[in-house]
Scaffold this active site. Structure first.
Site, mmCIF file in Angstrom:
data_model
loop_
_atom_site.group_PDB
_atom_site.id
_atom_site.type_symbol
_atom_site.label_atom_id
_atom_site.label_comp_id
_atom_site.label_asym_id
_atom_site.label_seq_id
_atom_site.Cartn_x
_atom_site.Cartn_y
_atom_site.Cartn_z
ATOM 1 C CG ASN A 48 -1.818 -1.200 1.267
ATOM 2 O OD1 ASN A 48 -2.407 -1.572 0.254
ATOM 3 N ND2 ASN A 48 -1.924 -1.834 2.414
ATOM 4 C CG HIS A 134 -10.489 -1.716 7.754
ATOM 5 N ND1 HIS A 134 -9.926 -1.835 8.998
ATOM 6 C CD2 HIS A 134 -9.592 -2.239 6.884
ATOM 7 C CE1 HIS A 134 -8.726 -2.398 8.889
ATOM 8 N NE2 HIS A 134 -8.504 -2.653 7.619
ATOM 9 C CD GLU A 178 -13.386 1.091 4.274
ATOM 10 O OE1 GLU A 178 -12.738 0.844 3.249
ATOM 11 O OE2 GLU A 178 -13.431 0.351 5.259
ATOM 12 C CB SER A 182 -9.534 -1.573 2.235
ATOM 13 O OG SER A 182 -10.361 -2.436 2.982
ATOM 14 C CG ASP A 207 -10.964 4.054 7.035
ATOM 15 O OD1 ASP A 207 -9.960 4.480 6.416
ATOM 16 O OD2 ASP A 207 -10.923 3.081 7.797
ATOM 17 C CG HIS A 210 -6.903 1.799 0.738
ATOM 18 N ND1 HIS A 210 -5.710 1.169 0.543
ATOM 19 C CD2 HIS A 210 -7.501 1.168 1.786
ATOM 20 C CE1 HIS A 210 -5.583 0.181 1.427
ATOM 21 N NE2 HIS A 210 -6.653 0.161 2.186
ATOM 22 C CE LYS A 231 -3.563 0.468 4.694
ATOM 23 N NZ LYS A 231 -4.841 0.267 5.347
#
Ligand SMILES: *Cc1c(COP(=O)(O)O)cnc(C)c1O
Length: 379
Positions: A48, A134, A178, A182, A207, A210, A231
């Site tokens: 990541n 997550h 998110e 993810s 979140d 990513h 990440k």
């Protein structure tokens, strides 16, 4: 055998029988996207560190300087003497990047969620979480004691139905999603979710693990913007960005902040330097998404929405066999199985980085097309 070990050995056997054995393979990350395992070099599609910033010379220099000046560890919780001089520049940089009044850095992304969610809601309150958020958001939601309900992934109508049915019976309400999912790589409809939240007096928390450093920067409608420094930022730590009142309140109440030691100065300095690089290099930050889109185009898949592309193979054994086949050809691609993803949705998860070369992406795509059993079944 002691009773504990006997019980655990039996449980481990059951996991292995279901194709759910897990390992901690010793890995050494080399230059770019290279990873060495068992003395062999691979091209990794499982890191990541999207922009390669964990190895950037300026980031390393910033970390070295902080290490020499301030030592290896913070020495205490941030509320006692652990808020060393490297924290303020990091939090200023984060709030500038996110366009928020304030920011608060935690020990990790996991700890940021674990501290924040129970600080904001509890017994008598409602948490509405996307089905695919997550594990650490779910752990935090359970820890909070609030009523937890899930809505079907990215399904606004389902979220609205739950709010219509449950909102008035609860005091506060928090919706969790998110920015980039993810394990699926798709994105949440944040503006529509924000409208929905507003009409039901509900707080929106995202979140962005990513998203930061990979997605184009744009103002977020979320009240609480959480993310990680581990990440694309290439270091370690987690953060929450939001209003001054939110951050002030969290620093009084988030238990994972209060009862855990501050991050090492070198880690914090590395993150600050990496964020400054992210701010100043739009060409590099657009590369992971461009690589991911090249890959989805080669395979005739829907265009990637982020740097993450899943190839859903459904069964655990199939995902493991596919990962093994790609590894033999020199490519490391993680086989992701339950409980990380729902049952019967085991997959290969590709994470594309700025350092991936087109020829390697082409080679992997060609392998996938050759192998009939590798071809994605519809998810
Ligand atoms: C990795 C990840 C986290 C955890 O962040 P860490 O800093 O590694 O603890 C949280 N949420 C999502 C979506 C993640 O992918």
């Amino acid at each position: 055998m002691p009773a504990l070990d006997e019980t655990l050995t039996q449980k481990l056997r059951l996991l292995a029988a279901k194709g759910l054995a897990r390992h901690l393979p010793p890995s050494r990350r080399g230059q770019g996207v290279q990873v060495e395992q068992d003395g062999r070099a691979y091209i990794s599609f499982s890191c990541n560190d999207y922009l390669g910033l964990s190895r950037h010379t300026s980031v390393l220099a910033a970390a070295h300087a902080a290490l020499d000046e301030l030592g290896a560890g913070a020495g205490a919780s941030r509320l006692i003497t652990g808020s060393h001089p490297r924290y303020a520049p990091l939090e200023m940089t984060l709030s500038r990047l996110k366009g928020t009044e304030s920011a608060l850095v935690f020990g990790s992304g996991y700890l940021a969620n674990l501290g924040t969610i129970p600080a904001l809601v509890g017994k008598g309150d409602l948490i509405l979480a996307d089905k695919l958020v997550h594990a650490c958001m779910l752990d935090a939601a359970r820890l909070s004691g609030a009523t937890l309900v899930r809505f079907a992934h990215n399904n606004l109508e389902h979220a609205r139905m739950q709010l219509e049915a449950l909102r008035t019976e609860h005091h506060h309400c928090l919706l969790l999603t998110e920015t980039v999912f993810s394990m699926d790589g798709d994105r949440a409809p944040l503006h529509a979710l924000s409208q929905l939240c507003k009409s039901f007096d509900t707080w929106l928390m995202t979140d962005d693990a990513h998203g930061l450093g990979v997605l184009p920067r744009e103002p977020s409608p979320a009240d609480i913007q959480m993310g990680t420094l581990s990440k694309a930022v290439g270091s370690y730590g987690g953060y929450v960005c939001g209003s001054a009142a939110l951050i002030d309140y969290l620093s009084h109440t988030a238990r994972s902040l209060i009862y855990s030691t501050g991050l090492p100065p070198a880690t914090v300095a590395a993150a600050t330097c990496a964020l400054e690089l992210i701010e100043g290099m739009p060409a590099t930050t657009s590369a992971p998404l461009a690589r991911a889109r090249a890959f989805t185009a080669m395979l005739g898949m829907e265009p990637a929405q982020s740097a993450i592309v899943p190839l859903v193979l459904r069964e655990n054994g199939k995902a493991l066999a596919a990962a093994k086949r790609l590894k033999e050809a020199g490519f490391l691609v993680a086989a992701i199985r339950p409980p990380t993803v729902p049952e019967h949705s085991a997959r290969l998860r590709f994470a594309f980085c700025a350092d991936h070369e087109l020829k390697d992406i082409e080679a992997v795509a060609a392998l996938i097309q050759q192998e009939e059993w590798l071809c994605a079944s519809p998810a």
